[in-house]
Design an enzyme around this catalytic site. Structure first.
Site, PDB file in Angstrom:
ATOM      1  N   ARG A   1       1.278  -0.874   0.429  1.00  0.00           N
ATOM      2  CA  ARG A   1      -0.062  -0.130   0.763  1.00  0.00           C
ATOM      3  C   ARG A   1       0.938   1.761  -0.057  1.00  0.00           C
ATOM      4  NH1 ARG A   1      -5.341  -2.318   2.126  1.00  0.00           N
ATOM      5  NH2 ARG A   1      -6.236  -1.184   0.335  1.00  0.00           N
TER       6      ARG A   1
ATOM      7  N   GLN B   1      -1.318   2.675  -6.287  1.00  0.00           N
ATOM      8  CA  GLN B   1      -2.091   2.969  -5.650  1.00  0.00           C
ATOM      9  C   GLN B   1      -2.969   3.058  -7.672  1.00  0.00           C
ATOM     10  OE1 GLN B   1      -2.672   7.227  -4.330  1.00  0.00           O
ATOM     11  NE2 GLN B   1      -2.581   6.239  -2.080  1.00  0.00           N
TER      12      GLN B   1
ATOM     13  N   ASP C   1      -4.074  -0.723  -7.265  1.00  0.00           N
ATOM     14  CA  ASP C   1      -4.675  -1.404  -5.647  1.00  0.00           C
ATOM     15  C   ASP C   1      -5.789  -1.622  -5.971  1.00  0.00           C
ATOM     16  OD1 ASP C   1      -5.541  -2.023  -3.258  1.00  0.00           O
ATOM     17  OD2 ASP C   1      -4.354   0.024  -1.856  1.00  0.00           O
TER      18      ASP C   1
ATOM     19  N   SER D   1      -8.554  -1.682  -2.700  1.00  0.00           N
ATOM     20  CA  SER D   1      -8.799  -0.274  -1.967  1.00  0.00           C
ATOM     21  C   SER D   1     -10.225  -0.385  -3.870  1.00  0.00           C
ATOM     22  CB  SER D   1      -7.691   0.514  -2.392  1.00  0.00           C
ATOM     23  OG  SER D   1      -7.001   0.468  -1.712  1.00  0.00           O
TER      24      SER D   1
ATOM     25  N   TYR E   1      -1.531  -1.475   8.008  1.00  0.00           N
ATOM     26  CA  TYR E   1      -2.843  -2.479   8.798  1.00  0.00           C
ATOM     27  C   TYR E   1      -2.041  -2.719  10.625  1.00  0.00           C
ATOM     28  CZ  TYR E   1      -3.026  -3.737   3.860  1.00  0.00           C
ATOM     29  OH  TYR E   1      -3.119  -4.225   2.235  1.00  0.00           O
TER      30      TYR E   1
END
Ligand code: NAD
Length: 359
Positions: free
Chosen positions: A104, A109, A112, A115, A211
């Site tokens: 991450r 991004q 991802d 997400s 996380y």
């Protein structure tokens, strides 16, 4: 496909692959793909196989055995504890990238998948809860009197939780959000939510790579005690708390459900990982003590068209990173194992030499 075709890739697509998400075969043909029926021959010729849910490939797709050594497969492979699939890939000398393991980081991004799909799940969870609720969500001033806004409780302020918060706020709910990561507080407050600070205990779960780590049972017991009061006031509860590769934290037990208002709704996005809420059943809606418990597994499939569009953009961005294209327009896959994006999501790696450029 068009993006990758510009990088020299050619495509074959299994007939009907996009049907359930609103993309017909003709649209793939228009984009330049050849349509084929599933067959071992097609798989044996592919340099790259793009899958969606790859976790059941080992059981359901005999074609997997036909992949050539050095072929690359990528998809959502449920890598945590999926040793059977890993062994299948290693036996066939197939290189596999599990998209769940993508780091991450800012550079990743656009790739991802977790997400893009979690965003959809958080949004849809609130819509489901609102539709199932026996109350209005927004505050209303009517001739018959004033209706107070619904109160949403969101457990977990990751991607799904923050989207659930934003959606609940747009519908006019008052939203309270619990998370164990201190960084979540500012994000929650910037979206108009009220943050519930985690219990002040020494053995607070730590954090790694953004996380949360697994909480101790003592911490969870204290968290449940703290949340009991919040639950009693909530109209809808959206459960999104997870710890990668572990059973989901149990944040609501049966005794807590008894304190909830009959008619209120719990949507549990963590149901496939054991559930944040006791009694939720994958794929089902059940009632306990008058509270509706809605399984929130597979919610991206219920917004299939956009889920598919976003997934394909994530995959295209990742493949663009992996492709080497020559001046003549020929492309090949080049796995740079020093790149943390590649090494991060490497599930199996047995390529004797680099793979070529057709998917
Ligand atoms: P996730 O699905 O693994 O977990 C969801 C949330 O549950 C997390 O916020 C976690 O802290 C929370 N949680 C765990 N145990 C809990 C408990 N006992 N009580 C309450 N909440 C609990 O997380 P995710 O949505 O995949 O996001 C993980 C992190 O990655 C977040 O910090 C997110 O902002 C970050 N992220 C970064 C990028 C990037 O920079 N490229 C992209 C996406 C996500």
């Amino acid at each position: 496909m068009r993006r990758l075709a510009a990088r020299g890739c050619t495509f074959v697509v299994e007939r009907g692959a996009g049907q359930a998400s609103g993309y017909d075969d003709a649209s793939y043909e228009e984009a330049g793909a050849a349509l084929v029926d599933p067959s071992s021959e097609q798989w044996s010729q592919a340099d790259v196989v793009l899958a969606v849910q790859g976790s059941d490939l080992a059981q359901q797709r005999s074609e997997l055995a036909s992949l050539k050594p050095g072929a690359l497969l990528l998809g959502l492979l449920e890598p945590h504890g999926n040793d059977a699939l890993k062994q299948r890939f290693e036996a066939g000398r197939v290189t596999a990238l599990a998209l769940e393991l993508l780091p991450r980081i800012s550079r990743a991004q656009s790739m991802d998948v977790l997400s893009s799909q979690a965003n959809i799940a958080g949004y849809k969870a609130v819509l489901l809860a609102s539709a199932a609720l026996d109350r209005y969500v927004p505050m209303l001033m009517t001739a018959a009197g004033t209706i107070q806004p619904a109160r949403a409780l969101i457990l977990g302020a990751g991607v799904a939780g923050l989207q659930a918060l934003a959606t609940a706020r747009r519908l006019g709910a008052v939203a309270y959000v619990s998370d164990v990561r201190p960084a979540a507080k500012e994000q929650v407050e910037s979206l108009g939510g009220r943050f519930i600070d985690p219990p002040e205990l020494d053995q607070k779960p730590g954090e790694a790579g953004g996380y949360a780590k697994q909480a101790t049972e003592a911490f969870l017991a204290e968290q449940r005690r703290q949340l009991t009061e919040q639950l009693a006031l909530a109209d809808m509860v959206i459960c999104t708390a997870q710890v990668p590769g572990k059973k989901a934290p149990r944040l609501i037990d049966d005794a807590m459900l008894q304190h909830m208002r009959p008619g209120s709704v719990v949507v549990d996005l963590a149901v496939a990982q054991g559930g944040n809420c006791e009694g939720t059943v994958p794929g089902q809606t059940v009632f306990r003590h008058g509270v509706q418990l809605v399984a929130g597994d597979g919610l991206p499939c219920s917004v299939a068209n956009h889920a598919s569009a976003l997934y394909s953009r994530n995959i295209a961005a990742l493949l663009e990173l992996l492709l080497n294209t020559t001046a003549e327009g020929a492309s090949s896959v080049n796995l740079d194992l020093d790149d943390e994006i590649v090494s991060g999501c490497l599930f199996s790696h047995n390529a004797p030499e680099s793979a070529g450029g057709a998917a």
